[in-house]
Design an enzyme around this catalytic site. Structure first.
Site, PDB file in Angstrom:
ATOM      1  N   THR A 155       1.067  -1.312   0.037  1.00  0.00           N
ATOM      2  CA  THR A 155       0.195   0.099  -0.043  1.00  0.00           C
ATOM      3  C   THR A 155       1.022   1.266  -0.072  1.00  0.00           C
ATOM      4  O   THR A 155       2.162   0.926  -0.049  1.00  0.00           O
ATOM      5  CB  THR A 155      -1.049  -0.055   1.118  1.00  0.00           C
ATOM      6  N   THR A 194      -4.152   2.296  -1.921  1.00  0.00           N
ATOM      7  CA  THR A 194      -3.823   0.821  -2.288  1.00  0.00           C
ATOM      8  C   THR A 194      -4.295   0.335  -3.508  1.00  0.00           C
ATOM      9  O   THR A 194      -5.333   0.724  -3.970  1.00  0.00           O
ATOM     10  CB  THR A 194      -3.972   0.129  -1.079  1.00  0.00           C
TER      11      THR A 194
HETATM   12  N1  GLY Z   1      -5.178  -3.608   1.086  1.00  0.00           N
HETATM   13  C1  GLY Z   1      -4.563  -3.228   2.234  1.00  0.00           C
HETATM   14  C2  GLY Z   1      -5.489  -2.741   3.239  1.00  0.00           C
HETATM   15  O1  GLY Z   1      -6.574  -2.065   2.703  1.00  0.00           O
HETATM   16  O2  GLY Z   1      -5.214  -2.676   4.554  1.00  0.00           O
END
Ligand code: GLY
EC number: 2.3.2.2
Length: 558
Positions: free
Chosen positions: A367, A385
């Site tokens: 992210t 992300t």
């Molecule tokens: N895809 C990582 C999060 O949303 O925490």
């Protein structure tokens, strides 16, 4: 002494010559992000008289160009803001499940999870929110015309971005899968080496169309049509209807006090703010400053609070538009005091003794976060992300970006392990148009009614605990912003019942003592925990950056 040693150790660990103990200090304004190109573009926007929201948009788009690993226009994110008058709020532009999605979409006819279907390629893609979020933030708070904000990212894409040593490594690591999914002629099939320049012409064209036609270009225009043709030809579920109906949401933030700090963070569908609040309220009554940074007692208190908070997180949290999240109860002082009642320094509390004991979720580590303070005193904290490193690994060469694989942040089958051997809860089961649970924790901290810190990080489930430790490092242990970011981090998330530590950062005798008290330590599963990008407002009113050396992160300001 301890701080100096840990900084020395981190230096050895990341192989650098020197690690700075003080970050860039500026008088008025600052941007800290994963790439210097993006931070510089954000700074230039501020220097032209733009505000933090203009810089939010410009930096976000620049990261989509310079940091395809996680920066994006094909994903989603969260922004927490604090205006110079003290007003706070947040924007949720998290991806959504397509309308065709359903609870069992990743299960075969026998009810088993189909390996990789929610992780690789178009089947793993949720409806992207980034462009809608950037435009919505700008519509409400922006100062400069949107053209001035998008143009720098277009120019950067055309000029190209120099490959760093770390980027060379990540491309190498993921290239086989990217090429398998995206084809041998994909832009990312090149044998890129440090110092090479990658030009992103297709992304520049997409951004130029967005500049000309606005966000509707991405959601109903030519870009939308091309995107949907591509997703559907790859077997994905997102439709034109999904894009057309996507809207970001302004949400109330999670606000809580820790001693004389006021912490403002993201509410569900991110678990970040709630879990951070639970941990900080549980540890508040322990004198961590007396125990010392990364001492046995400090690690025990934090670990035990994390264990209990993550047990709740994984059971109760999901998209509040779909499930009822008992926020008041989860954050009540009586409840949190009670949660720590059975903690003793004598021995670890085994996780199986901590309810709710049979579900957990983990998100991927990839992210990106950026922090901004403008010359007017406004602050924004943004985490965005595409989920995995290079998202779903499916690159749309015609449009110039990776598709997200955010659908993997749902629990495909409650109670059954996901790709990482971990299992999820019904609160986060899949439903059409639902947002998947996140750990992203964009956070702003106030002290005595003044801005104190802007902080956040990537790192999946370790996001929350990295943000926590960064705040504590400054507030309890007196570190500078950069020292707080540099310092070695550890993490516990209830299940698996291990304390994850950055390798070679914690001394043997400490680890032995923790082990004797019942803590299992794992230094192998993660070389680094988070890449924190933060800004501290110093007593003088100047700003100090904490840009994480674990990545290519950099600060810029004036
Ligand atoms: N895809 C990582 C999060 O949303 O925490």
């Amino acid at each position: 002494m301890r701080i100096t040693l840990s900084i020395f150790a981190i230096c050895l660990f990341i192989g650098c010559k020197t690690v700075k103990t003080s970050g860039l200090v500026t008088e008025k304004a600052m941007v800290v992000s994963a790439r210097v190109e993006a931070s510089e573009i954000g700074k230039e926007i501020l220097a032209k008289g733009g505000n933090a929201f203009d810089a939010m948009a410009a930096t976000g788009l620049a990261l989509a160009v310079a940091y395809p690993y996680a920066g994006n226009i094909g994903g989603g994110g969260f922004m927490v803001y604090r205006l110079n008058n003290g007003e706070v709020g947040s924007l949720d532009y998290r991806e959504k499940a397509p309308k065709l999605a359903h609870r069992d979409m990743y299960l075969d006819s026998l009810g088993n999870v189909i390996p990789d279907m929610s992780w690789y390629g178009a089947t793993s893609t949720g409806v992207p929110g980034s462009i809608a979020g950037i435009f919505e933030s700008h519509r409400r708070f922006g100062k400069l015309p949107i053209e001035a904000i998008i143009q720098p990212a277009i120019s950067l894409a055309e000029r190209g971005v120099v490959v760093t040593r770390k980027q060379e490594k990540t491309i190498e690591t993921y290239q086989d899968k990217i090429v398998e999914l995206s084809g041998v002629t994909t832009l990312f099939s090149g044998a890129y080496k440090e110092g090479d320049t990658i030009k992103y012409h297709a992304l520049a064209r997409t951004l130029r169309r967005i500049l000309k036609h606005g966000p509707q270009e991405f959601y109903t225009g030519e870009t939308a049509r091309k995107l949907i043709d591509f997703i559907q030809s790859e077997g994905g579920f997102v439709t034109m209807e999904d894009l057309k109906d996507y809207t970001p949401k302004w949400r109330k933030t999670i606000i809580f006090n820790y001693k004389d700090l006021k912490v403002i963070s993201m509410a569900p569908p991110s678990s970040g703010g709630v879990t951070l609040a639970q941990i900080m309220k549980m540890i508040e009554r322990y004198p961590l400053d007396r125990y010392g940074h990364n001492s046995k007692r400090t690690i025990q208190v934090i670990t035990e609070a994390e264990r209990r908070a993550y047990a709740d997180r994984n059971y109760y949290l999901g998209d509040p538009d779909f499930v009822s999240v008992p926020l008041r109860e989860l954050l009540s002082s009586e409840y949190l005091e009670d949660r720590m009642r059975d903690f003793s320094f004598k021995a670890a509390t085994p996780s199986h003794q901590v309810s709710h004991g049979n579900v957990t979720i983990v998100e991927s580590d990839e992210t990106t976060h950026y922090s901004i303070v403008d010359q007017y005193g406004n602050a924004v904290s943004v985490t965005t992300t595409i989920n995995g490193a290079y998202g779903s690994k499916l690159y749309c060469d015609e449009l110039g970006f990776f598709l997200n694989n955010e659908m993997d942040d749902f629990s495909a089958k409650p109670g059954v392990p996901n790709k990482f051997g971990l299992t999820g809860a019904t609160a986060n089961s899949i439903a059409p148009e639902k947002r998947m649970l996140s750990s992203m924790t964009p956070t702003i901290v106030e002290q005595n009614g003044e801005l104190f810190m802007v902080v956040g990080t990537p790192g999946g489930s370790t996001i929350i605990t990295s943000v926590l430790q960064t705040i504590l490092n400054v507030y309890e242990f007196g570190m500078s912003m950069q020292e707080a970011v540099n310092a070695a981090r550890f993490h516990h998330q209830w299940l698996p019942d291990i304390v994850k530590m950055e390798p070679k950062q914690f001394n043997r005798s400490l680890k032995r003592k923790l082990y004797k008290s019942g803590y299992e330590i794992d230094e192998t599963s993660s070389k680094i925990i988070g890449k924190v990008d933060a800004i501290l407002r110093l007593e003088s009113g100047r700003l100090e950056a904490g840009a994480d050396h674990r990545g290519d992160d950099a600060a810029a300001g004036f």
